[in-house]
Design an enzyme around this catalytic site. Sequence first.
Site, PDB file in Angstrom:
ATOM      1  N   ARG A  85      -2.984   3.122  -1.327  1.00 38.00           N
ATOM      2  CA  ARG A  85      -2.593   4.606  -1.923  1.00 38.00           C
ATOM      3  C   ARG A  85      -3.773   5.425  -1.695  1.00 38.00           C
ATOM      4  NH1 ARG A  85      -1.019   4.632  -6.225  1.00 38.00           N
ATOM      5  NH2 ARG A  85      -1.291   2.875  -6.952  1.00 38.00           N
ATOM      6  N   TYR A 224      -0.036   2.800   5.564  1.00 39.31           N
ATOM      7  CA  TYR A 224      -0.015   1.953   4.540  1.00 39.31           C
ATOM      8  C   TYR A 224       1.136   1.956   3.567  1.00 39.31           C
ATOM      9  CZ  TYR A 224      -1.782  -1.852   1.610  1.00 39.31           C
ATOM     10  OH  TYR A 224      -1.969  -2.647   0.936  1.00 39.31           O
ATOM     11  N   LYS A 233       7.350   4.203  -3.461  1.00 38.38           N
ATOM     12  CA  LYS A 233       6.799   4.856  -4.736  1.00 38.38           C
ATOM     13  C   LYS A 233       7.234   6.303  -4.342  1.00 38.38           C
ATOM     14  CE  LYS A 233       5.134   1.392  -6.465  1.00 38.38           C
ATOM     15  NZ  LYS A 233       3.710   0.878  -6.549  1.00 38.38           N
ATOM     16  N   HIS A 253       7.901   2.407 -13.166  1.00 35.96           N
ATOM     17  CA  HIS A 253       7.198   1.469 -12.482  1.00 35.96           C
ATOM     18  C   HIS A 253       7.096   0.227 -13.472  1.00 35.96           C
ATOM     19  CE1 HIS A 253       2.925   0.550 -10.721  1.00 35.96           C
ATOM     20  NE2 HIS A 253       3.881   0.151  -9.923  1.00 35.96           N
ATOM     21  N   SER A 275      -0.797  -0.519 -11.212  1.00 33.90           N
ATOM     22  CA  SER A 275      -1.028  -1.410 -10.099  1.00 33.90           C
ATOM     23  C   SER A 275      -1.976  -2.329 -10.184  1.00 33.90           C
ATOM     24  CB  SER A 275      -1.399  -0.260  -9.040  1.00 33.90           C
ATOM     25  OG  SER A 275      -0.129   0.617  -8.769  1.00 33.90           O
ATOM     26  N   CYS A 277      -1.822  -4.909 -12.059  1.00 31.57           N
ATOM     27  CA  CYS A 277      -2.054  -5.417 -13.424  1.00 31.57           C
ATOM     28  C   CYS A 277      -1.250  -6.476 -13.827  1.00 31.57           C
ATOM     29  CB  CYS A 277      -2.192  -4.329 -14.313  1.00 31.57           C
ATOM     30  SG  CYS A 277      -3.598  -3.114 -13.969  1.00 31.57           S
ATOM     31  N   ASP A 300       8.515  -4.432  -9.338  1.00 33.72           N
ATOM     32  CA  ASP A 300       7.787  -3.173  -9.424  1.00 33.72           C
ATOM     33  C   ASP A 300       8.375  -2.076 -10.018  1.00 33.72           C
ATOM     34  OD1 ASP A 300       5.110  -2.301  -8.260  1.00 33.72           O
ATOM     35  OD2 ASP A 300       6.156  -0.941  -7.098  1.00 33.72           O
ATOM     36  N   ARG A 392      -1.740  -7.396   0.890  1.00 35.19           N
ATOM     37  CA  ARG A 392      -0.344  -7.721   0.335  1.00 35.19           C
ATOM     38  C   ARG A 392       0.556  -8.440   1.184  1.00 35.19           C
ATOM     39  NH1 ARG A 392       0.866  -4.403  -4.424  1.00 35.19           N
ATOM     40  NH2 ARG A 392      -1.005  -3.290  -4.872  1.00 35.19           N
TER      41      ARG A 392
HETATM   42  P1  GTP Z   1       1.196  -3.586  -7.892  1.00 36.88           P
HETATM   43  O1  GTP Z   1       1.952  -4.531  -6.914  1.00 36.88           O
HETATM   44  O2  GTP Z   1      -0.036  -2.896  -7.242  1.00 36.88           O
HETATM   45  O3  GTP Z   1       1.968  -2.808  -8.545  1.00 36.88           O
HETATM   46  O4  GTP Z   1       0.779  -4.765  -8.951  1.00 36.88           O
HETATM   47  P2  GTP Z   1       1.122  -5.869  -9.926  1.00 36.88           P
HETATM   48  O5  GTP Z   1       1.273  -5.079 -11.293  1.00 36.88           O
HETATM   49  O6  GTP Z   1       2.462  -6.360  -9.411  1.00 36.88           O
HETATM   50  O7  GTP Z   1       0.100  -6.919 -10.098  1.00 36.88           O
HETATM   51  P3  GTP Z   1      -0.033  -8.333  -9.882  1.00 36.88           P
HETATM   52  O8  GTP Z   1       0.984  -9.132 -10.599  1.00 36.88           O
HETATM   53  O9  GTP Z   1       0.125  -8.386  -8.378  1.00 36.88           O
HETATM   54  O10 GTP Z   1      -1.426  -9.011 -10.373  1.00 36.88           O
HETATM   55  C1  GTP Z   1      -2.491  -8.251  -9.756  1.00 36.88           C
HETATM   56  C2  GTP Z   1      -3.887  -9.171 -10.131  1.00 36.88           C
HETATM   57  O11 GTP Z   1      -3.762  -9.448 -11.593  1.00 36.88           O
HETATM   58  C3  GTP Z   1      -3.739 -10.603  -9.462  1.00 36.88           C
HETATM   59  O12 GTP Z   1      -4.918 -10.804  -8.852  1.00 36.88           O
HETATM   60  C4  GTP Z   1      -3.327 -11.477 -10.405  1.00 36.88           C
HETATM   61  O13 GTP Z   1      -3.937 -12.829 -10.289  1.00 36.88           O
HETATM   62  C5  GTP Z   1      -3.918 -10.855 -11.725  1.00 36.88           C
HETATM   63  N1  GTP Z   1      -3.001 -11.366 -13.004  1.00 36.88           N
HETATM   64  C6  GTP Z   1      -1.769 -11.189 -13.024  1.00 36.88           C
HETATM   65  N2  GTP Z   1      -1.324 -11.684 -14.186  1.00 36.88           N
HETATM   66  C7  GTP Z   1      -2.388 -12.007 -14.951  1.00 36.88           C
HETATM   67  C8  GTP Z   1      -2.981 -12.539 -16.159  1.00 36.88           C
HETATM   68  O14 GTP Z   1      -1.830 -12.933 -16.877  1.00 36.88           O
HETATM   69  N3  GTP Z   1      -3.902 -12.770 -16.493  1.00 36.88           N
HETATM   70  C9  GTP Z   1      -5.000 -12.476 -15.583  1.00 36.88           C
HETATM   71  N4  GTP Z   1      -6.153 -13.065 -16.142  1.00 36.88           N
HETATM   72  N5  GTP Z   1      -4.866 -11.853 -14.437  1.00 36.88           N
HETATM   73  C10 GTP Z   1      -3.526 -11.721 -13.941  1.00 36.88           C
HETATM   74  C1  SPV Z   2       1.238  -0.043  -6.155  1.00 36.21           C
HETATM   75  O1  SPV Z   2       0.382   0.412  -5.758  1.00 36.21           O
HETATM   76  O2  SPV Z   2       1.541  -0.037  -7.594  1.00 36.21           O
HETATM   77  C2  SPV Z   2       2.053  -0.800  -5.323  1.00 36.21           C
HETATM   78  C3  SPV Z   2       1.598  -0.908  -3.912  1.00 36.21           C
HETATM   79  O3  SPV Z   2       3.146  -1.490  -5.860  1.00 36.21           O
HETATM   80  S1  SPV Z   2       2.158   0.543  -2.817  1.00 36.21           S
HETATM   81  O4  SPV Z   2       3.431   0.192  -2.275  1.00 36.21           O
HETATM   82  O5  SPV Z   2       1.164   0.680  -1.871  1.00 36.21           O
HETATM   83  O6  SPV Z   2       2.234   1.684  -3.848  1.00 36.21           O
HETATM   84 MN    MN Z   3       3.241  -1.012  -7.940  1.00 34.52          MN
END
Ligand code: GTP
Ligand code: SPV
Ligand code: MN
Length: 610
Positions: A85, A224, A233, A253, A275, A277, A300, A392
């Site tokens: 983004r 993207y 979003k 979110h 994002s 996290c 999400d 992704r």
């Molecule tokens: P968006 O799709 O961008 O909104 O991200 P999201 O909040 O869904 O994050 P996602 O669950 O994909 O995790 C992002 C990163 O954080 C990945 O590399 C995971 O491996 C890492 N991660 C997720 N949960 C944990 C956790 O409990 N501990 C640690 N150390 N890392 C974590």
């Molecule tokens: C984020 O960045 O929080 C996402 C991926 O979930 S995107 O759809 O690119 O915003």
């Molecule tokens: Mn997101």
Amino acid sequence: MTAATIPGLNGTDDTVPTKHAELLAWVQEVAELTQPDRVVFADGSDAEFERLSNQLVEAGTFIRLNEEKKPHSFLAQSDPSDVARVESRTFICSEREEDAGPTNNWMAPDKMRSLMNELYRGCMRGRTMYVVPFCMGPLGAEQPKLGVEITDSEYVVVSMRVMTRMGQAALDKMGTDMPFVKALHSVGAPLEPGQNDVPWPCNDTKYITHFPETREIWSFGSGYGGNALLGKKCYSLRIASAMAHDEGWLAEHMLILKLISPEDKVYYIAAAFPSACGKTNLAMIHPTVPGWRAETLGDDIAWMRFGEDGRLYAVNPEFGFFGVAPGTNWSSNPTAMRTIEAGNTVFTNVALTDDGDVWWEALENQPDHLTDWLGQPWTPDSGRKAAHPNSRYCTPMSQCPTLAPEWDDPQGVPISAILFGGRRKSTVPLVNQAFNWQHGTFMGATMSSEQTAAAEGKVGSVRRDPMAMIPFLGYNVGDYLQHWIDVGKNADEAKLPKIFYVNWFRRGDDKRFLWPGFGENSRVLKWIVERIEGTADAQSTPIGYVPSASDLDLDGLDVDPNDVDEALAVNSKDWQAEIPLIEEWLEFVGDKLPSGIRDEFEALKNRLDS
Ligand code: GTP
Ligand code: SPV
Ligand code: MN
């Protein structure tokens, strides 16, 4: 080509599958402006997906993956400049600047429209313009949230089919006069006669623009994810947050998780993390605590409104997962792996193995040789990442093995707890319960996180990210925080979700994570449920109710007990150091900062001083 020759646009050709006058007029207007070679209404059928994915393979945008390893799945490798983004190019064009607030880029709508009209002029030459009807949230809703994306990207059409309820069913819901969100998208790369296309067309000039008052989205220059799949979003957060503000609900979110206790009691939990996290991972958690189970409703976005019983009900507007690939593997997130393996998945910017499969950092079985996301040969000692950190997978929710049966219920699910959380190396404890709704709103309002690769910018720098919404607010952040406080004031507090703040990412002196995270987070969820039930203990600290290690179920956890203590510690020196940072943020919010947030800040300072 003139608009009058676009089949059906002048009302004489019955191949146009709608009689929605406003939609037809808009399609005609956009076609006149952008001058595509063809106009196609997307129907969302299998045959269409087949046709478009074949076309994308021929164009070099898609690589067809090995049918045995990843059935009916594709890899796209984007232009290296179009990987996330673009927050600096994202605008909220409200009539008044103060309605966009200090956290958004703003431009007067008229000025933006004339600027973007010039960019759009002729921008689809040599391309097909797709009209993509979609619905965010269940089609069976009383007032389905409809939209139409016009795009010149086949990648967007096939991705929208995964991510939204897209095609004829959504168009049928629109009838002849239902209101819908107009979402216009172009990659901004017209083709002159005879000019060869590139695998990933895009433009150096990018605008991701929202007109909240008229509920419109205009996007230019990027292909993207969040820049181009406008149901996500742009609609479900930026435009929907403005709708929610007007109509008294919440567009957030947040993931939506169903937790089932050993006694078969069900708890629905929503969680807002910035994002990259951990939302997808928590939404798909495999609890390690015996007897506890979890099911997934969303990873999400959550739309939440009050039910007749006074409880807050959440619906996931999406239809697929657009998840971060790196870090996902059979041990961290087996549910995501099984969802992906079921096929029908579009990968973007991961690496390609020599046998036509995909790979990314932390996935098992690292090959000795790969083609990296840039299309270059890669070996483990090449010193570069094979997959882009924000690469992704885009995969249908319906394939998720832990999908909750009620995932498509227009009613939504009643939320018992809301979690806020960010990525903080220090200061913020593993878990912390708010004293009440307003205090919880303050926690959300002052949430902070280290920047990730999900957006352009410096990875690792701490920023305030209220409710993980800073990149996704469709209006003034001060008004948004007031809206959260008002939601609490207008409700019966006993029926409101309890609010918690978590941090899975605290680190020790040697930089290792103090808490193992992932499935072990179920231990924290168990404590949260026990707090809701009033059966677990906690210390009252200046920042909220925090458990001691002995309050958590740590049976069988293979972690140094000192690490758990350190993860839970509320260190007053750290928090004193946090105060000026919070203050700076609240000043930045400015005049519209709710007095309730200011009161909570003063109370926090007093508690820390006493
Ligand atoms: P968006 O799709 O961008 O909104 O991200 P999201 O909040 O869904 O994050 P996602 O669950 O994909 O995790 C992002 C990163 O954080 C990945 O590399 C995971 O491996 C890492 N991660 C997720 N949960 C944990 C956790 O409990 N501990 C640690 N150390 N890392 C974590
Ligand atoms: C984020 O960045 O929080 C996402 C991926 O979930 S995107 O759809 O690119 O915003
Ligand atoms: Mn997101």
